[in-house]
Enzyme design. Structure first.
Site, mmCIF file in Angstrom:
data_model
loop_
_atom_site.group_PDB
_atom_site.id
_atom_site.type_symbol
_atom_site.label_atom_id
_atom_site.label_comp_id
_atom_site.label_asym_id
_atom_site.label_seq_id
_atom_site.Cartn_x
_atom_site.Cartn_y
_atom_site.Cartn_z
ATOM 1 N N ASP A 24 0.858 -1.177 0.000
ATOM 2 C CA ASP A 24 0.000 0.000 0.000
ATOM 3 C C ASP A 24 0.901 1.235 0.000
ATOM 4 O O ASP A 24 2.112 1.138 0.253
ATOM 5 C CB ASP A 24 -0.898 -0.044 1.241
ATOM 6 C CG ASP A 24 -1.750 1.199 1.380
ATOM 7 O OD1 ASP A 24 -2.389 1.600 0.388
ATOM 8 O OD2 ASP A 24 -1.776 1.772 2.483
ATOM 9 N N ASP A 26 -0.263 5.240 0.764
ATOM 10 C CA ASP A 26 -0.540 6.252 1.792
ATOM 11 C C ASP A 26 -0.711 5.592 3.157
ATOM 12 O O ASP A 26 -1.499 4.653 3.322
ATOM 13 C CB ASP A 26 -1.805 7.027 1.437
ATOM 14 C CG ASP A 26 -1.607 7.903 0.218
ATOM 15 O OD1 ASP A 26 -1.240 9.081 0.387
ATOM 16 O OD2 ASP A 26 -1.795 7.402 -0.908
ATOM 17 N N ASP A 205 -2.249 -0.385 5.814
ATOM 18 C CA ASP A 205 -2.448 0.332 7.068
ATOM 19 C C ASP A 205 -3.888 0.505 7.531
ATOM 20 O O ASP A 205 -4.117 0.906 8.668
ATOM 21 C CB ASP A 205 -1.815 1.724 6.980
ATOM 22 C CG ASP A 205 -2.600 2.641 6.049
ATOM 23 O OD1 ASP A 205 -2.704 2.322 4.854
ATOM 24 O OD2 ASP A 205 -3.130 3.652 6.521
#
Length: 257
Positions: A24, A26, A205
């Site tokens: 991932d 961001d 996240d």
């Protein structure tokens, strides 16, 4: 990062099979900013990604909520295999353009116009049009989450002709149609020759990454979250800087292929 677990362990845990790495962006590789276009790519990260991809013989892909064009902007001049907009876009060859994933449907312009008007009534919040999803951000005004969500739900319920689901992110939520997600994107990559037969590792996240965590876990791989523990994640990094250091250590090790 959990105390006592070395960064090298996370690749050694894959065993004898070579690794396929999914990342991932961001909140995982990059630190958040107040607005998505304000994030900064740290010095050295592009070179680290390029070296890690070479170590993995190309079996590295970004799996992001951003559009693939935006990923190319962040990591230029590097172009990587990638999935964008939570699995709605796929790019299997860095030299090729992105293409819509099977099941990905662009949201109607009428819904975007209505959403932009509704969110515009909340100072500090803003909406982002990614064609296949619409993101509502409230990082600048966290107290707006509940009234924003209620307003958006009323809007969705007023347009029953389009099936919409909401996925949660950091100080944001996204509207999208069912049929695509990061788990399906990772599964698709794993069916390709470049990734097939490898042990998948995915680092993400937030809630939008949990479908990916589930897929790599069922494929004998390893999922790692950032910020806090999440379902199906084996361990957690404390912050993106730890992910970047872990990736740099792997890139320098020369292993993984």
């Amino acid at each position: 990062m959990a105390k006592g677990i070395s960064p090298a362990w996370r690749f050694a845990a894959a065993g004898e099979r070579p690794v396929a790495l999914f990342l991932d962006v961001d909140g995982t590789l990059l630190d958040f900013a107040e607005r998505p276009h304000e994030v900064a790519t740290p010095v050295g990260l592009v070179a680290t990604l390029a070296k890690a991809e070479r170590n993995l013989a190309g079996a590295l892909a970004l799996v992001s909520g951003r559009a693939i064009d935006d990923l190319d902007r962040l990591f230029e001049p590097l172009r990587l295999r990638a999935s964008g907009v939570h699995g709605a876009q796929m790019r299997f060859d860095p030299s090729e353009p992105a293409a819509p994933a099977p099941g990905a449907v662009e949201l109607p312009a009428s819904l975007w116009a209505a959403l932009a008007r509704a969110v515009g009534e909340f100072p500090g919040a803003f909406a982002e049009n990614k064609r296949f999803s619409f993101a509502v951000h409230y990082r600048l005004a966290p107290s707006l989450e509940k009234p924003l969500r209620e307003t958006v739900m009323r809007l969705i319920n007023s347009q029953p002709q389009t099936a919409i689901e909401i996925v949660n992110a950091h100080y944001a939520f996204e509207l999208k149609t069912p049929g695509f997600d990061k788990g399906k994107a990772i599964a698709t990559f794993l069916s390709c020759p470049r990734f097939r037969g490898r042990t998948p590792i995915f680092v993400g996240d937030d809630e939008t990454d949990e479908a990916g965590f589930a897929v790599v876990s069922t494929r004998g791989g390893f999922a790692f979250s950032v910020g806090r523990p999440r379902p199906r994640a084996l361990d957690a990094f404390a912050r993106p800087s730890e992910v970047r250091q872990w990736l740099a250590d792997f890139a320098e090790s020369g292993g993984g292929a």
